[in-house]
Motif scaffolding. Structure first.
Motif, PDB file in Angstrom:
ATOM      1  N   UNK A 490       0.861  -1.184   0.000  1.00 31.49           N
ATOM      2  CA  UNK A 490       0.000   0.000   0.000  1.00 31.49           C
ATOM      3  C   UNK A 490       0.896   1.232   0.000  1.00 31.49           C
ATOM      4  N   UNK A 491       0.308   2.380  -0.300  1.00 30.69           N
ATOM      5  CA  UNK A 491       1.122   3.593  -0.358  1.00 30.69           C
ATOM      6  C   UNK A 491       0.462   4.745   0.391  1.00 30.69           C
ATOM      7  N   UNK A 492       1.205   5.887   0.447  1.00 25.39           N
ATOM      8  CA  UNK A 492       0.677   7.177   0.909  1.00 25.39           C
ATOM      9  C   UNK A 492      -0.723   7.400   0.338  1.00 25.39           C
ATOM     10  N   UNK A 493      -1.468   8.258   1.063  1.00 25.12           N
ATOM     11  CA  UNK A 493      -2.798   8.687   0.635  1.00 25.12           C
ATOM     12  C   UNK A 493      -3.741   7.491   0.470  1.00 25.12           C
ATOM     13  N   UNK A 494      -3.697   6.632   1.477  1.00 23.57           N
ATOM     14  CA  UNK A 494      -4.596   5.472   1.486  1.00 23.57           C
ATOM     15  C   UNK A 494      -5.470   5.517   2.727  1.00 23.57           C
ATOM     16  N   UNK A 495      -6.670   4.988   2.585  1.00 22.47           N
ATOM     17  CA  UNK A 495      -7.584   4.915   3.736  1.00 22.47           C
ATOM     18  C   UNK A 495      -7.904   6.282   4.302  1.00 22.47           C
ATOM     19  N   UNK A 496      -8.184   7.253   3.430  1.00 23.68           N
ATOM     20  CA  UNK A 496      -8.455   8.621   3.891  1.00 23.68           C
ATOM     21  C   UNK A 496      -9.962   8.869   4.021  1.00 23.68           C
ATOM     22  N   UNK A 497     -10.750   8.380   3.051  1.00 29.18           N
ATOM     23  CA  UNK A 497     -12.210   8.598   3.111  1.00 29.18           C
ATOM     24  C   UNK A 497     -12.966   7.285   2.940  1.00 29.18           C
ATOM     25  N   UNK A 498     -14.224   7.326   3.406  1.00 26.20           N
ATOM     26  CA  UNK A 498     -15.089   6.154   3.225  1.00 26.20           C
ATOM     27  C   UNK A 498     -15.850   6.275   1.902  1.00 26.20           C
ATOM     28  N   UNK A 504     -12.079   9.564   7.374  1.00 30.95           N
ATOM     29  CA  UNK A 504     -12.027   8.709   8.560  1.00 30.95           C
ATOM     30  C   UNK A 504     -11.494   9.524   9.730  1.00 30.95           C
ATOM     31  N   UNK A 505     -12.062   9.315  10.892  1.00 30.50           N
ATOM     32  CA  UNK A 505     -11.572   9.987  12.095  1.00 30.50           C
ATOM     33  C   UNK A 505     -10.685   9.028  12.885  1.00 30.50           C
ATOM     34  N   UNK A 511      -8.536   5.139   9.830  1.00 27.67           N
ATOM     35  CA  UNK A 511      -9.232   5.690  10.996  1.00 27.67           C
ATOM     36  C   UNK A 511      -9.379   4.720  12.148  1.00 27.67           C
ATOM     37  N   UNK A 512     -10.108   5.216  13.152  1.00 24.96           N
ATOM     38  CA  UNK A 512     -10.378   4.511  14.407  1.00 24.96           C
ATOM     39  C   UNK A 512     -10.676   3.027  14.237  1.00 24.96           C
ATOM     40  N   UNK A 513      -9.950   2.202  14.919  1.00 27.48           N
ATOM     41  CA  UNK A 513     -10.262   0.767  14.938  1.00 27.48           C
ATOM     42  C   UNK A 513     -10.143   0.104  13.572  1.00 27.48           C
ATOM     43  N   UNK A 525       0.493  10.644   9.748  1.00 21.41           N
ATOM     44  CA  UNK A 525       0.073  11.873  10.429  1.00 21.41           C
ATOM     45  C   UNK A 525      -0.261  13.012   9.466  1.00 21.41           C
ATOM     46  N   UNK A 526       0.604  13.242   8.481  1.00 15.78           N
ATOM     47  CA  UNK A 526       0.377  14.363   7.553  1.00 15.78           C
ATOM     48  C   UNK A 526       1.061  14.070   6.229  1.00 15.78           C
ATOM     49  N   UNK A 527       0.659  14.817   5.205  1.00 15.93           N
ATOM     50  CA  UNK A 527       1.241  14.597   3.871  1.00 15.93           C
ATOM     51  C   UNK A 527       1.712  15.935   3.308  1.00 15.93           C
ATOM     52  N   UNK A 528       2.904  15.938   2.767  1.00 19.52           N
ATOM     53  CA  UNK A 528       3.452  17.151   2.144  1.00 19.52           C
ATOM     54  C   UNK A 528       3.418  16.982   0.629  1.00 19.52           C
ATOM     55  N   UNK A 529       3.115  18.071  -0.087  1.00 21.90           N
ATOM     56  CA  UNK A 529       3.171  18.000  -1.557  1.00 21.90           C
ATOM     57  C   UNK A 529       4.402  18.745  -2.040  1.00 21.90           C
ATOM     58  N   UNK A 530       4.992  18.232  -3.089  1.00 25.09           N
ATOM     59  CA  UNK A 530       6.203  18.831  -3.637  1.00 25.09           C
ATOM     60  C   UNK A 530       5.891  19.422  -5.003  1.00 25.09           C
ATOM     61  N   UNK A 531       6.593  20.477  -5.349  1.00 25.74           N
ATOM     62  CA  UNK A 531       6.514  20.996  -6.726  1.00 25.74           C
ATOM     63  C   UNK A 531       7.139  19.967  -7.657  1.00 25.74           C
ATOM     64  N   UNK A 532       6.800  20.066  -8.918  1.00 29.59           N
ATOM     65  CA  UNK A 532       7.269  19.063  -9.885  1.00 29.59           C
ATOM     66  C   UNK A 532       8.783  18.867  -9.854  1.00 29.59           C
TER      67      UNK A 532
END
Ligand code: GLA
Ligand code: ZN
Length: 688
Positions: A490-498, A504-505, A511-513, A525-532
């Protein structure tokens, strides 16, 4: 290994042919007669007929004219050429638009379209549905037992959406069905945001550039609704065909990872998947990236029904709609055609048989150019494909056993693209999926392309790049897959929304549980975006069981993650998250789950997946496959076929696999040291 599966029951070999529009030439019987002769000369054995023929079939409402088609089909049958007979709904006669204006599509700005063009009818219009039923019934009654006809080509390249009042009403009904009551809808759509609470169903409108655009869940539901609409329309088209002859298979021609609809849903309406492939060969100096992308699309088409598919369209020479319409270099036509077969196609078909004299496609490549014969470079190349297909005819019906599945999920893609952040200059979901796929493609390891609702059990490895939207039960199924011995990446930006696009909280991913967080053993915890242009270095950790060392670069997106139960395989070397883990591995049950917290480059992916293939014992048909060479496998109980394809403009050396192998085209035994010429394809076979 599986038995052969012949997707078109009447046909046991490979098909070769084109879209054929004899209705454009009815006043030239000499040309129609010549067509048959040329089809035989170019080794074509199938034609798709009737795709845009409605105005010739029904020139006046209720007055049908089938004699010309009788004649064409009889002639083809008499000459041993099969037919995919089309339903004509891809374009309609002028009388239909004039008499029943509700068939005309309304665009998202609520502007009703005028008559013309094609692929632009309303999927809800009762009049269009009725007229389609009538013409399809007539065609089925007359031709579904015709000796030439081997299957239905349903419509053509379904696409787009319609915002007319019928479609709005259908959308509201669809929402009522899904949410039951407005309170529930308001809650799940998070509609208190910007005071978007709905108090009557009639207030809900489809997305529009001049109206509603801020409720992500509404936009996602609209996409889902449009998928259901088109699948419903397709089923509506098919119903009269099947009621008259249930045995004749149906197909609809799909397009790549087409944005508008979730093909997993549309594919359920048809018996056989087919698609139209137009790669832009020779655009880039390095052809390998495009070859890989095209291979990935073919793999999706095979996976959609886990059976062979059809290459319904490709160009025999050039297109006329790409920005630069290039011809293919010597050998590339055969290579590109056989690449489809290599990934599971049981046909090579073209758009188009004969160039039209007028209108928008008069300069689109065709088997027969305006010159009117096949003694042309294109004619010879097409004939060579036909001859090659006959040599490898036994491949028809064979399958591909993939140990690896890569998730490309339509709803996930729509949600990522619509998310507003974290990288509005491009999240590049599709490209990212391909970048992971490439790690296997380069090694000749077969992959299926699945969606998140597919069964994971048949695979050893499941790769889920950016699985941002997780549907109910998926995290649990991924956990079970790993616990039972599977390998998950799996990678970054996974399991963020339902599935409602609600975050997800309680800590990503999942998220929880959430079992996803447990499966991966990390907290993001957090994600940073980079310029190209930005790159951030990371270093592989020493002394792990993962045989990859050295320094690599992250780009575009990088996450700040914390280990929970996972072990770090690599750490950021610099920038904001220096010293934090970037690649991790979590052992749970009998399997393990990797997490890649930043976007990596192709060079890394190839090394990473090669180490992973070694560690987890993935089957590789050939060792040390040179860069730009692709190797795919098709097999049945008796035989194994390897397609070895060189997409580079230089010859390359490789070693044949052990055992006795025959070059299927030449019939000669394959020596241990092989040389593959620029743009060459070699098909070799061994008996099991
Ligand atoms: C699509 C259509 C064809 C034709 C080709 C041209 O695939 O289905 O009718 O227009 O494009 O490349
Ligand atoms: Zn409509």
């Amino acid at each position: 290994m599986n038995h052969k599966k012949h997707i078109i029951p009447k046909i046991k070999g490979l098909l070769h042919g084109a879209d054929y529009n004899p209705e454009q030439w009815l006043d030239r019987p000499d040309i129609l007669a010549k067509d048959i002769e040329l089809m035989k000369q170019t080794q074509c054995n199938v034609m798709s007929v009737g795709i845009f023929s409605w105005s010739t079939l029904e020139p006046v409402e209720g007055q049908f004219q089938f004699e010309w088609l009788d004649h064409v089909l009889d002639n083809l049958a008499a000459n041993g050429i099969s037919v995919f007979l089309a339903t004509p709904s891809g374009a309609r006669p002028a009388w239909l638009s004039e008499q029943y204006p509700d068939v005309l599509r309304v665009n998202s700005a609520r502007v009703k379209q005028l008559h013309g063009e094609r692929h632009n009818h309303c999927y809800s219009s009762p009049n269009y549905r009725e007229k389609v039923t009538i013409i399809n019934t007539k065609l089925a009654e007359r031709y579904s037992q015709h000796p030439a006809v081997i299957g239905w080509h349903v419509s053509n390249e379904y696409g787009g959406d319609c915002h007319c009042h019928y479609c709005q009403t259908e959308f509201r009904e669809w929402l009522k069905n899904k949410y039951g009551c407005l309170d529930n809808l308001n809650k799940l759509w998070w509609s208190t945001f910007w005071s978007h609470t709905y108090t009557r169903w009639e207030q809900i409108e489809s997305p529009s550039p001049i109206g509603e655009n801020s409720i992500h869940a509404l936009k996602l539901d609209w996409k889902r609704f449009c998928t259901d609409r088109v699948a419903n329309f397709c089923a509506h088209e098919i119903a009269p065909l099947k009621s008259i002859n249930p045995d004749l298979p149906t197909t609809a021609n799909l397009m790549e990872y087409f944005y508008d609809y979730n093909y997993w849903e549309l594919a359920k309406s048809i018996d056989v998947v087919s698609w139209d492939s137009y790669p832009l060969w020779h655009r880039d100096s390095d052809e390998a990236a495009l070859a890989c992308y095209t291979g990935m699309y073919h793999d999706l088409m095979r996976t959609l029904k886990n059976q062979p598919f059809l290459l319904m369209e490709s160009t025999p020479s050039q297109t006329n709609w790409q920005p630069i319409t290039k011809l293919k270099k010597d050998g590339v036509h055969l290579l590109s055609s056989l690449q489809a077969v290599a990934h599971g196609s049981d046909s090579v078909q073209y758009f188009q048989w004969r160039k039209s004299r007028g209108s928008v496609e008069k300069f689109h490549g065709a088997v027969i150019d305006h010159v009117g014969h096949a003694n042309t470079r294109t004619g010879r190349e097409v004939t060579a494909v036909g001859e090659y297909l006959q040599q490898i005819n036994a491949v028809a019906g064979t399958g591909t056993q993939a140990e690896v599945a890569i998730i490309f999920d339509w709803e996930n893609r729509w949600a990522i693209d619509d998310a507003s952040g974290p990288r509005n200059e491009g999240m590049h979901y599709e490209q990212t999926v391909c970048d992971h796929y490439r790690g296997f493609w380069q090694q000749g390891i077969s992959c299926d392309i699945i969606e998140q609702l597919c069964d994971f059990a048949p695979y050893k490895v499941v790769v889920a790049p950016m699985l941002y939207l997780i549907k109910p039960g998926v995290a649990q199924r991924l956990e079970a897959f790993v616990e039972q011995g599977g390998t998950l990446v799996a990678t970054y930006w996974s399991g963020i929304v339902d599935e409602h696009d609600l975050c997800f909280l309680g800590g990503f991913p999942g998220g929880e549980g959430s079992p996803l967080r447990r499966t991966l053993g990390i907290w993001a915890e957090e994600i940073d975006s980079l310029y190209d242009h930005e790159r951030v270095a990371f270093t592989m950790a020493e002394q792990t069981d993962f045989s990859l060392s050295g320094e690599f670069k992250a780009k575009h997106l990088m996450e700040h993650i914390h280990l929970e139960t996972a072990q770090a395989l690599a750490y950021y070397r610099e920038d904001l998250f220096a010293g934090c883990p970037v690649i991790t591995k979590n052992q749970i049950g009998k399997g393990c789950a990797y997490y890649i917290a930043a976007r990596t480059e192709t060079a890394f992916n190839t090394l990473f997946y090669s180490a992973l293939a070694d560690l987890h014992g993935l089957r590789q048909p050939m060792e040390n496959v040179p860069y730009g060479v692709s190797v795919t496998t098709r097999e049945d109980q008796q035989s194994r076929y390897l397609f070895i394809m060189n997409f580079m403009n230089e010859s390359q050396a490789l070693k044949r696999p052990c055992g006795q192998w025959i070059d299927v085209n030449t019939g000669c035994e394959v020596q241990e040291d092989m040389i593959i010429q620029p743009y060459q394809v070699i098909v070799i076979m061994n008996k099991k």
